[in-house]
Design a protein around this motif. Structure first.
Motif, PDB file in Angstrom:
ATOM      1  N   PRO A 208      12.017  -7.874  -7.519  1.00  0.00           N
ATOM      2  CA  PRO A 208      13.425  -7.044  -7.410  1.00  0.00           C
ATOM      3  C   PRO A 208      14.938  -7.516  -7.146  1.00  0.00           C
ATOM      4  CG  PRO A 208      12.331  -7.821  -5.633  1.00  0.00           C
ATOM      5  CD  PRO A 208      11.131  -8.173  -6.543  1.00  0.00           C
ATOM      6  N   ASP A 209      15.922  -6.704  -7.055  1.00  0.00           N
ATOM      7  CA  ASP A 209      16.963  -7.133  -6.727  1.00  0.00           C
ATOM      8  C   ASP A 209      17.081  -7.412  -4.841  1.00  0.00           C
ATOM      9  OD1 ASP A 209      18.020  -7.563  -9.671  1.00  0.00           O
ATOM     10  OD2 ASP A 209      18.541  -5.694  -9.343  1.00  0.00           O
ATOM     11  N   TYR A 210      16.478  -6.243  -4.125  1.00  0.00           N
ATOM     12  CA  TYR A 210      16.417  -6.455  -2.917  1.00  0.00           C
ATOM     13  C   TYR A 210      15.261  -6.813  -2.609  1.00  0.00           C
ATOM     14  CZ  TYR A 210      14.815  -1.245  -4.327  1.00  0.00           C
ATOM     15  OH  TYR A 210      14.225  -0.670  -4.634  1.00  0.00           O
ATOM     16  N   ARG A 211      15.018  -6.622  -0.862  1.00  0.00           N
ATOM     17  CA  ARG A 211      14.250  -7.436  -0.714  1.00  0.00           C
ATOM     18  C   ARG A 211      13.091  -6.696  -0.595  1.00  0.00           C
ATOM     19  NH1 ARG A 211      18.037 -10.012   0.413  1.00  0.00           N
ATOM     20  NH2 ARG A 211      17.829 -12.309   0.918  1.00  0.00           N
ATOM     21  N   ILE A 212      11.524  -6.496  -1.344  1.00  0.00           N
ATOM     22  CA  ILE A 212       9.794  -5.556  -0.642  1.00  0.00           C
ATOM     23  C   ILE A 212       9.437  -6.690   0.239  1.00  0.00           C
ATOM     24  CG2 ILE A 212      11.277  -4.049  -2.911  1.00  0.00           C
ATOM     25  CD1 ILE A 212       9.025  -5.664  -4.720  1.00  0.00           C
ATOM     26  N   LEU A 213       8.367  -5.494   0.851  1.00  0.00           N
ATOM     27  CA  LEU A 213       7.511  -6.050   1.582  1.00  0.00           C
ATOM     28  C   LEU A 213       5.778  -5.013   0.943  1.00  0.00           C
ATOM     29  CD1 LEU A 213       8.421  -6.668   4.822  1.00  0.00           C
ATOM     30  CD2 LEU A 213       7.226  -8.370   3.020  1.00  0.00           C
ATOM     31  N   PHE A 214       5.016  -5.221   0.974  1.00  0.00           N
ATOM     32  CA  PHE A 214       3.533  -4.127   0.640  1.00  0.00           C
ATOM     33  C   PHE A 214       2.823  -4.387   1.418  1.00  0.00           C
ATOM     34  CE2 PHE A 214       5.746  -6.321  -3.026  1.00  0.00           C
ATOM     35  CZ  PHE A 214       5.710  -5.115  -4.543  1.00  0.00           C
ATOM     36  N   ALA A 215       1.986  -3.085   1.366  1.00  0.00           N
ATOM     37  CA  ALA A 215       0.810  -3.161   2.876  1.00  0.00           C
ATOM     38  C   ALA A 215      -0.585  -2.729   1.638  1.00  0.00           C
ATOM     39  CB  ALA A 215       0.798  -2.166   3.497  1.00  0.00           C
ATOM     40  N   SER A 216      -1.308  -3.154   2.067  1.00  0.00           N
ATOM     41  CA  SER A 216      -2.630  -2.170   1.476  1.00  0.00           C
ATOM     42  C   SER A 216      -3.140  -1.257   1.211  1.00  0.00           C
ATOM     43  CB  SER A 216      -4.322  -3.227   1.760  1.00  0.00           C
ATOM     44  OG  SER A 216      -4.694  -2.674   1.550  1.00  0.00           O
ATOM     45  N   ASP A 217      -3.123  -0.638  -0.105  1.00  0.00           N
ATOM     46  CA  ASP A 217      -3.526   1.489   0.053  1.00  0.00           C
ATOM     47  C   ASP A 217      -5.012   1.433   1.475  1.00  0.00           C
ATOM     48  OD1 ASP A 217      -5.889   0.653  -1.373  1.00  0.00           O
ATOM     49  OD2 ASP A 217      -4.092   1.063  -3.176  1.00  0.00           O
ATOM     50  N   GLU A 218      -5.717   0.484   1.573  1.00  0.00           N
ATOM     51  CA  GLU A 218      -6.408   0.911   2.367  1.00  0.00           C
ATOM     52  C   GLU A 218      -5.918   0.562   3.734  1.00  0.00           C
ATOM     53  OE1 GLU A 218     -10.295  -1.158   0.818  1.00  0.00           O
ATOM     54  OE2 GLU A 218      -9.131  -1.823  -0.663  1.00  0.00           O
ATOM     55  N   LYS A 219      -6.306   1.577   4.925  1.00  0.00           N
ATOM     56  CA  LYS A 219      -5.371   1.362   5.987  1.00  0.00           C
ATOM     57  C   LYS A 219      -6.319   0.520   6.746  1.00  0.00           C
ATOM     58  CE  LYS A 219      -3.336   3.903   9.166  1.00  0.00           C
ATOM     59  NZ  LYS A 219      -2.448   5.107   9.271  1.00  0.00           N
ATOM     60  N   ASN A 220      -7.465   0.269   6.518  1.00  0.00           N
ATOM     61  CA  ASN A 220      -8.426  -1.076   7.557  1.00  0.00           C
ATOM     62  C   ASN A 220      -8.174  -1.924   7.534  1.00  0.00           C
ATOM     63  OD1 ASN A 220      -9.824  -0.960   4.759  1.00  0.00           O
ATOM     64  ND2 ASN A 220     -11.595  -1.901   5.819  1.00  0.00           N
ATOM     65  N   LYS A 221      -6.811  -3.040   6.351  1.00  0.00           N
ATOM     66  CA  LYS A 221      -6.512  -4.151   5.797  1.00  0.00           C
ATOM     67  C   LYS A 221      -5.260  -3.704   5.793  1.00  0.00           C
ATOM     68  CE  LYS A 221      -9.363  -4.487   2.192  1.00  0.00           C
ATOM     69  NZ  LYS A 221      -9.604  -4.610   0.329  1.00  0.00           N
ATOM     70  N   GLN A 222      -4.266  -3.191   6.376  1.00  0.00           N
ATOM     71  CA  GLN A 222      -3.282  -2.931   6.940  1.00  0.00           C
ATOM     72  C   GLN A 222      -2.747  -3.286   8.460  1.00  0.00           C
ATOM     73  OE1 GLN A 222      -1.825   1.040   6.855  1.00  0.00           O
ATOM     74  NE2 GLN A 222      -1.810   1.317   4.524  1.00  0.00           N
ATOM     75  N   THR A 223      -1.573  -3.839   9.380  1.00  0.00           N
ATOM     76  CA  THR A 223      -1.885  -4.667  10.010  1.00  0.00           C
ATOM     77  C   THR A 223      -1.749  -3.919  11.536  1.00  0.00           C
ATOM     78  OG1 THR A 223       1.025  -4.964   9.933  1.00  0.00           O
ATOM     79  CG2 THR A 223       0.052  -6.302   8.958  1.00  0.00           C
ATOM     80  N   ASN A 224      -1.657  -4.065  12.483  1.00  0.00           N
ATOM     81  CA  ASN A 224      -1.527  -3.219  13.250  1.00  0.00           C
ATOM     82  C   ASN A 224      -0.370  -2.318  14.066  1.00  0.00           C
ATOM     83  OD1 ASN A 224      -4.305  -3.365  13.969  1.00  0.00           O
ATOM     84  ND2 ASN A 224      -3.824  -5.045  15.556  1.00  0.00           N
ATOM     85  N   TYR A 225       0.723  -2.956  12.788  1.00  0.00           N
ATOM     86  CA  TYR A 225       1.995  -2.577  12.984  1.00  0.00           C
ATOM     87  C   TYR A 225       2.240  -1.066  12.451  1.00  0.00           C
ATOM     88  CZ  TYR A 225       7.062  -1.796  13.830  1.00  0.00           C
ATOM     89  OH  TYR A 225       8.606  -0.847  13.496  1.00  0.00           O
ATOM     90  N   ILE A 226       2.106  -1.894  11.018  1.00  0.00           N
ATOM     91  CA  ILE A 226       1.519  -0.886   9.757  1.00  0.00           C
ATOM     92  C   ILE A 226       1.077   0.744   9.919  1.00  0.00           C
ATOM     93  CG2 ILE A 226       1.716  -0.252   7.136  1.00  0.00           C
ATOM     94  CD1 ILE A 226       2.345  -3.076   6.746  1.00  0.00           C
TER      95      ILE A 226
END
Length: 359
Positions: free
Chosen positions: A286-304
């Protein structure tokens, strides 16, 4: 022992979704809005970051008083205009260095160092200008749980600590408007303190503090998380290597577009976050910055898990039943969705808008 290793290896891959499952769907993928149950005070305190100290205050401005006075000051056209002018005048030095990536408040001088509180779509940051160099340190405190008073009587940096008064809150959903939030205090009179040594810690020296990297799934001990030769601070897709193929190009073509040609190269703290496990989406450049999180809740970080950081999204791909060159996909964001048919023809994607919603 060899049998055990084989069993574990087989079990891992049998439980892992295939590329087909991660990126393609056979039926309707759209799901209705599901309201999360708000945290209690006990849950917030049990899951608070170790580096955060919460002190109970005897004298304080409660949430109701602070928020009502703030609303009175800014919720009219003249006051709102003044507020935005102040962003460009009072915080002109910060805006010069941070290129409008934040909403600023609580400017503080500590010797020859300038500080301010910043907020963007990811959360709260401590902003610093030191020796004419800008730095931003992510606090890792979800605005779903922590409310900072709009009026602060004390400097936000003092004696080696970031400190700010506020309340523990819960999000209240506005009836009939999914995604539009208000707040309600569940416990007032708090002083939130973080030692600057913990806040400024950047183990891999890549420009992002450890708290930021842990909050969003980057590697705080490796300045190049995806190993593509570009350090995380300069990488527009720091979590995954970019690969050029027709489906990564499909996702890249559907990324949100921004008018006015912002200087994304210098906007190191602006990210769009997407919730997906699709490898093709991960491979965009991409032209700008992107991040990804899993679409499975139990795999996401506590913050997300507890913070709404997803402002846009792109669905999985649905194949046309008969035409292998045609697919269906939809995007969402800013209260609307767009449905597309996409045809891959002569090495290029051709899109046709076939539906959508506005809320």
């Amino acid at each position: 022992m060899k049998f055990l290793y084989f069993f574990v290896f087989t079990l891992f891959f049998s439980c892992t979704k295939s590329l087909e499952e991660r990126c393609f769907t056979k039926g309707e993928e759209k799901s209705s809005y599901v309201e999360e149950k708000p945290y209690t005070v006990k849950q917030i305190l049990e899951e608070k970051p170790d580096y955060l100290e919460i002190i109970n205050l005897k004298k304080f401005r409660d949430f109701k008083q602070d928020s009502s006075e703030y609303r009175t000051k800014v919720y009219n056209l003249e006051a709102n205009e003044k507020r935005w002018k102040d962003q460009k005048v009072i915080f002109a030095d910060f805006d010069q260095y941070f290129f409008g990536q934040f909403e600023y408040s609580f400017k503080t001088n500590d010797g020859n160092i300038k500080y301010a509180l910043g907020r963007n779509g990811l959360g709260y940051w401590l902003l610093e200008i030191k020796n004419n160099q800008p730095f931003a340190y992510f606090l890792g405190l979800s605005f779903s749980h922590y409310y900072f008073n709009k009026i602060q009587d004390k400097p936000i940096v003092k004696d080696g600590f970031f400190q700010i008064e506020g309340s523990l809150v819960k999000i209240v959903k506005v009836a009939g408007l999914p995604g539009y939030d208000d707040y309600s205090a569940i416990e007032d009179g708090k002083l939130f303190k973080i030692n600057l040594k913990d806040l400024l810690k950047d183990s891999d020296k890549d420009g992002f503090n450890d708290i930021f990297e842990k909050s969003f799934g980057l590697n705080p001990k490796n300045k190049d998380t995806d190993g593509d030769g570009v350090n995380d601070f300069d990488d527009t897709n720091p979590m995954f290597r970019s690969e050029k193929n027709k489906f990564s190009e499909l996702y890249q073509r559907l990324l949100p577009e921004y008018a006015g040609a912002p200087d994304f190269k210098n906007m190191h703290y602006y990210f769009e976050v997407f919730e997906t496990d699709c490898d093709y989406f991960h491979q965009v450049n991409p032209d700008y910055r992107i991040l990804f999180a899993s679409d499975e809740k139990n795999k996401q970080t506590n913050y997300i898990k507890v913070t709404n950081v997803f402002h846009h999204g792109i669905s999985k791909i649905k194949k046309h039943e008969k035409d292998p060159k045609r697919f269906y996909i939809y995007t969402w964001g800013s209260g609307s969705t767009n449905d597309y048919s996409a045809e891959y023809k002569n090495g290029k994607w051709i899109f046709k808008l076939i539906g959508g919603t506005v809320s």
